[in-house]
Design a protein around this motif. Structure first.
Motif, short mmCIF file in Angstrom:
data_model
loop_
_atom_site.label_atom_id
_atom_site.label_comp_id
_atom_site.label_asym_id
_atom_site.label_seq_id
_atom_site.Cartn_x
_atom_site.Cartn_y
_atom_site.Cartn_z
N THR A 54 -6.95 -4.68 -8.83
CA THR A 54 -7.17 -4.98 -7.53
C THR A 54 -8.00 -6.37 -7.37
O THR A 54 -7.99 -7.56 -6.74
CB THR A 54 -8.06 -4.06 -6.47
N LEU B 231 -0.86 -2.79 -3.31
CA LEU B 231 -0.53 -1.79 -4.28
C LEU B 231 -1.39 -1.27 -5.13
O LEU B 231 -1.49 0.13 -5.00
CB LEU B 231 0.65 -2.53 -5.02
N THR B 232 -2.40 -1.92 -5.33
CA THR B 232 -3.33 -1.44 -6.17
C THR B 232 -4.72 -0.80 -5.51
O THR B 232 -5.50 0.01 -6.07
CB THR B 232 -3.92 -2.26 -7.27
N LEU C 122 1.67 5.59 -7.31
CA LEU C 122 0.47 5.40 -7.86
C LEU C 122 -0.67 6.70 -7.78
O LEU C 122 -1.16 7.29 -8.52
CB LEU C 122 -0.45 4.19 -7.83
N TYR D 175 0.83 -1.32 0.08
CA TYR D 175 -0.04 0.16 -0.12
C TYR D 175 0.80 1.25 0.13
O TYR D 175 0.66 2.12 -0.83
CB TYR D 175 -0.91 -0.08 1.31
N GLY E 55 2.05 1.85 -3.51
CA GLY E 55 1.25 2.47 -4.23
C GLY E 55 0.96 4.00 -3.92
O GLY E 55 0.71 4.68 -4.77
N CYS F 170 -6.98 0.85 -11.53
CA CYS F 170 -6.51 0.25 -10.14
C CYS F 170 -7.68 -0.80 -9.75
O CYS F 170 -6.96 -1.76 -9.14
CB CYS F 170 -6.32 1.37 -9.09
#
Length: 383
Positions: A71, A96-97, A51, A44, A47, A67
């Motif tokens: 996920t 991450l996403t 992102l 996270y 991300g 995103c």
């Protein structure tokens, strides 16, 4: 947007009531099982760094659709993982996403009128925190009825539905930044260096969230050891937290009236006080319920107050401001999760409560050093 933020962030928290079950199934200890939470939070953080800033550079609705679609794919991977290493790898990618939740929050702040921004942000943030809490309840119930893999496969289907709805229902929001990705990354560093309010609020939020993560990481092991609780019973504790989260909605109104600086200190005192009740949780259900309500009230109120302060800094850089703040926030969460597993293995539940109280006092200290030097009149913003 509140429902979507809750669903996105929930993806990282389905695992917490499942930790005792996963530890038993994969033959790992409590401290190693706690790393399932930590690695998701590390994903996270990545991300958030790489992102979320794109929300200022790219059209935000398209970014959200991309995103959330990814996920959904990675949640499916968690549900099908054959061993704990694949589960951890998929968990990192979900983390991450799933930062799409942090694209939604500054997007809501961007769309809201200035006079109602605190209430709008608090509504979306309430959805986000409810997602964290209800994820634990839903995960525990589904795991007990259908097995832990069903938790992630159902979540994947829901996330795919949300990705479709993002494209259908949300407005397009044009970018607010110019230049390329490198310039965007440089501007994030500049924001962190040049905005002391942002640094201080990020540290307060990170320390607060560290205590919150420490509690939820160790809770399942405590209830299993002290009461022999199953996954559904562990997850149901989160319902008490819903009361605290909803009670903190008034923090947005306080912020809109200009008192976010002062109210933060009050919410931090509430957070510290919650650990006195939680210390008695192994032998008292009433203490557990009261402690969870007060802990979530303090955390949510602090978080809303923090965001009200940081979104005043630069309306053109809200995604990048979110990146700095939430990176510090989730570094705290990852640290709290890791320390919680170690503390519980070392001295059990009393050590976890001591850790949470120390983190809360540290957060109050950071706030006090930054704000109590100001006269009372200067602690109120006037629109």
């Amino acid at each position: 947007m509140a429902a979507g933020a809750g669903l996105c962030v929930a993806s990282n928290y389905f695992v917490q009531p499942l930790l005792p079950l996963l530890a038993q199934q994969f033959g790992i200890g409590a401290s190693h099982a706690g790393f399932l939470v930590t690695v998701s939070q590390l994903g996270y953080i990545c991300g958030l760094l790489f992102l979320v800033p794109l929300g200022d550079l790219l059209e935000r609705r398209s970014l959200l659709v991309a995103c959330t679609s990814l996920t959904a794919v990675f949640l499916c991977g968690m549900g099908l993982a054959p061993n704990v290493y694949m589960l951890m790898a998929a968990s990192v990618l979900v983390g991450l996403t799933s930062v799409a939740a942090q694209v939604l929050v500054p997007m809501a702040a961007h769309l809201a009128p200035v006079a109602r921004r605190g209430r709008v942000v608090s509504t979306v943030m309430s959805g986000l925190l409810l997602g964290i809490l209800l994820a634990r309840f839903a995960s525990g119930v589904v795991a007990q009825l259908m097995g832990w893999r069903a938790v992630y496969l159902i979540a994947a289907a829901l996330m795919a539905l949300f990705a479709w709805m993002c494209g259908r229902r949300l407005p397009r929001v044009p970018p607010t930044a110019t230049g390329g990705w490198r310039a965007l990354m440089v501007s994030i560093v500049q924001l962190a260096l040049n905005e002391p309010v942002l640094r201080r609020r990020g540290l307060v939020g990170g320390l607060s969230f560290a205590g919150f993560a420490a509690f939820w990481t160790a809770l399942g092991f405590m209830l299993k050891d002290s009461r022999g609780a199953g996954e559904a019973a562990i997850g149901s504790v989160a319902l008490a937290g819903v009361v605290g989260a909803l009670s903190a909605r008034f923090a947005g109104r306080i912020a809109d009236r200009g008192w976010a600086r002062l109210s933060t200190g009050g919410f931090l005192v509430v957070t510290v006080a919650s650990w006195a009740a939680l210390a008695a949780a192994p032998s008292s259900t009433a203490a557990l319920v009261a402690g969870v309500i007060v802990l979530d009230l303090g955390l949510q109120g602090t978080h809303i107050s923090n965001q009200s302060e940081i979104y005043r800094l630069d309306e053109r850089a809200r995604s990048r401001i979110t990146t700095v703040y939430m990176t510090l926030y989730f570094i705290g969460g990852a640290l709290g999760s890791a320390l919680s597993g170690w503390a519980y293995t070392w001295r059990g539940w009393p050590a976890v409560c001591g850790l949470g109280a120390v983190l809360g006092v540290a957060a109050w200290g950071v706030w006090a050093l930054g704000e109590l030097r100001l006269p009372l009149a200067a602690m109120r913003h006037r629109s």
